[in-house]
Design an enzyme around this catalytic site. Structure first.
Site, PDB file in Angstrom:
ATOM      1  N   LYS A   1      -3.219 -15.417 -11.362  1.00  0.00           N
ATOM      2  CA  LYS A   1      -4.452 -14.747 -10.953  1.00  0.00           C
ATOM      3  C   LYS A   1      -5.671 -15.653 -11.139  1.00  0.00           C
ATOM      4  O   LYS A   1      -6.631 -15.572 -10.367  1.00  0.00           O
ATOM      5  CB  LYS A   1      -4.621 -13.447 -11.741  1.00  0.00           C
ATOM      6  CG  LYS A   1      -3.546 -12.408 -11.431  1.00  0.00           C
ATOM      7  CD  LYS A   1      -3.480 -12.080  -9.950  1.00  0.00           C
ATOM      8  CE  LYS A   1      -2.668 -10.830  -9.679  1.00  0.00           C
ATOM      9  NZ  LYS A   1      -2.636 -10.490  -8.240  1.00  0.00           N
TER      10      LYS A   1
ATOM     11  N   ALA B   1       0.802  -1.232   0.000  1.00  0.00           N
ATOM     12  CA  ALA B   1       0.000   0.000   0.000  1.00  0.00           C
ATOM     13  C   ALA B   1       0.826   1.270   0.000  1.00  0.00           C
ATOM     14  O   ALA B   1       0.297   2.344   0.278  1.00  0.00           O
ATOM     15  CB  ALA B   1      -0.948   0.000   1.197  1.00  0.00           C
ATOM     16  N   SER B   2       2.098   1.188  -0.354  1.00  0.00           N
ATOM     17  CA  SER B   2       2.903   2.405  -0.408  1.00  0.00           C
ATOM     18  C   SER B   2       2.694   3.176  -1.707  1.00  0.00           C
ATOM     19  O   SER B   2       3.049   4.347  -1.802  1.00  0.00           O
ATOM     20  CB  SER B   2       4.395   2.067  -0.242  1.00  0.00           C
ATOM     21  OG  SER B   2       4.842   1.252  -1.310  1.00  0.00           O
TER      22      SER B   2
ATOM     23  N   TYR C   1       1.543 -14.547 -15.571  1.00  0.00           N
ATOM     24  CA  TYR C   1       0.891 -13.635 -14.628  1.00  0.00           C
ATOM     25  C   TYR C   1      -0.599 -13.954 -14.498  1.00  0.00           C
ATOM     26  O   TYR C   1      -1.141 -14.093 -13.398  1.00  0.00           O
ATOM     27  CB  TYR C   1       1.093 -12.198 -15.104  1.00  0.00           C
ATOM     28  CG  TYR C   1       0.356 -11.152 -14.306  1.00  0.00           C
ATOM     29  CD1 TYR C   1       0.810 -10.755 -13.054  1.00  0.00           C
ATOM     30  CD2 TYR C   1      -0.800 -10.555 -14.819  1.00  0.00           C
ATOM     31  CE1 TYR C   1       0.128  -9.801 -12.318  1.00  0.00           C
ATOM     32  CE2 TYR C   1      -1.483  -9.594 -14.102  1.00  0.00           C
ATOM     33  CZ  TYR C   1      -1.013  -9.219 -12.851  1.00  0.00           C
ATOM     34  OH  TYR C   1      -1.702  -8.266 -12.124  1.00  0.00           O
TER      35      TYR C   1
ATOM     36  N   ILE D   1      -4.814  -0.150 -15.723  1.00  0.00           N
ATOM     37  CA  ILE D   1      -4.842   1.017 -14.836  1.00  0.00           C
ATOM     38  C   ILE D   1      -3.584   1.852 -15.047  1.00  0.00           C
ATOM     39  O   ILE D   1      -2.487   1.300 -15.250  1.00  0.00           O
ATOM     40  CB  ILE D   1      -4.911   0.579 -13.352  1.00  0.00           C
ATOM     41  CG1 ILE D   1      -6.067  -0.399 -13.121  1.00  0.00           C
ATOM     42  CG2 ILE D   1      -5.039   1.796 -12.442  1.00  0.00           C
ATOM     43  CD1 ILE D   1      -7.448   0.185 -13.286  1.00  0.00           C
TER      44      ILE D   1
END
Length: 255
Positions: free
Chosen positions: A164, A14-15, A160, A193
Site C-alpha cells: 500500500k 465490488a461484490s 500488506y 473497518i
C-alpha cells in the site's frame, strides 16, 4: 441525465465490503456502475439489483486482479459493455478497490504470500489501470486504495502495508503523468473497518474492536459506508481540483 452525460464508474472488487458500499453510494449520487467480482457471482448480481433499484444501470464482470495476463481481454469486455449498455466508448471513474488481507509477522511471511500481495495490490493496480487508460474519459477520475497501516504500524502487516505504501507513491506519479489529460488520481486510505476483510477480526472480535475504538478520535471502528461515502464524495464534481493526494478515512485512528 442522457446516456452521454451520465457518469459511469468502474469499481473493482465490488461484490462485498468497501467496494459494494462504494458502488451503492455512487449509484445514490446518480452514477452508473460497472463492478467486478472474483468468484462471488451471486453476490455481485445482488449488488447490480440494488443499484438498479436506485434507478441506475449496472453490469457485473468477472475479474481476478492478480492475473495481469487477463487484463487486455477484460478491457475488451468493458469496451463491449460500454457500447451495448451505454452507447459509449469511455467511462468516467476508476476505483481500484479489490484486495486481499494477510496477517503474518515479518519473520514468518513467505515469498509466496509476498508475491500474492504484490500481484493483487501493486502489480494489479498498475497494469489494470494501464490497460483501461484508453477507455477512461479525459477529465476523469481514478481512486486507488491504500490503508491507514501505511502511516501507523501494527505487527503482522509488514508485507500488506508495504504494498500500500507503493500504491501511495504510484498514485502521485499517475497524477503527474495523467494530468495532461485532466485525469485526477488520489488515494483513499481506510482505517480499521467492520468487514469480513482479514477474516472479519475487526467486526467479529469484541476485544479487538474495542481496542481500535479506544485509539480512534471519533471513538468507534469504521463501517463500510464511512469509506464508500468518502470515495463517492471524492468523485463528486466539487472535488475536481484534488489530485495526487492521500486521504485517510480512519476516524482519526492513532493520531
Amino acid at each position: 441525465m442522457t446516456e452521454s452525460t451520465t457518469r459511469i464508474a468502474l469499481v473493482t472488487g465490488a461484490s462485498r465490503g468497501l467496494g459494494r458500499s462504494t458502488a451503492l453510494k455512487l449509484a445514490e449520487q446518480g452514477v452508473d456502475v460497472i463492478l467486478t467480482y472474483k468468484g462471488s457471482e451471486s453476490e455481485a448480481h445482488a449488488v447490480v439489483r440494488q443499484i438498479e433499484a436506485l434507478g441506475r444501470r449496472a453490469v457485473a464482470l468477472q475479474l481476478d486482479v492478480a492475473d495481469s495476463r487477463s487484463f487486455a481481454a477484460f478491457a475488451e469486455r468493458v469496451k463491449t459493455v460500454l457500447a451495448n449498455t451505454w452507447h459509449r466508448e469511455r467511462f468516467d471513474h476508476l476505483v481500484n478497490n479489490a484486495g486481499i488481507g494477510l496477517h503474518a509477522s515479518f519473520a514468518e511471511t513467505t515469498e509466496e504470500q509476498f508475491d500474492q500481495l504484490t500481484n493483487v495490490h501493486l502489480k494489479g493496480t498498475f497494469f489494470l489501470t494501464q490497460k483501461l487508460l484508453p477507455l477512461i474519459e479525459d477529465g476523469g477520475r481514478i481512486v486507488n486504495t491504500s490503508t491507514g497501516l501505511a502511516r501507523f504500524t501494527f505487527p503482522g502487516y509488514a508485507a500488506y502495508a508495504a504494498m500500500k505504501g507503493g500504491i501511495e507513491v504510484l498514485t502521485r506519479y499517475m497524477a503527474k503523468e495523467l494530468g495532461s489529460r485532466g485525469i485526477t488520481v488520489n488515494t483513499i486510505a481506510p482505517g480499521a473497518i467492520e468487514t469480513d476483510f482479514g477474516g472479519g477480526v475487526v467486526r467479529d472480535n469484541p476485544q479487538a474492536n474495542a481496542q481500535i475504538a479506544g485509539v480512534t478520535a471519533l471513538g468507534r471502528v469504521g463501517l463500510p459506508d464511512d469509506v464508500g461515502g468518502a470515495v463517492a464524495a471524492l468523485l463528486s464534481d466539487g472535488n475536481r481540483w484534488i489530485t495526487g493526494q492521500r486521504i485517510e478515512v480512519s476516524g482519526g485512528m492513532m493520531l
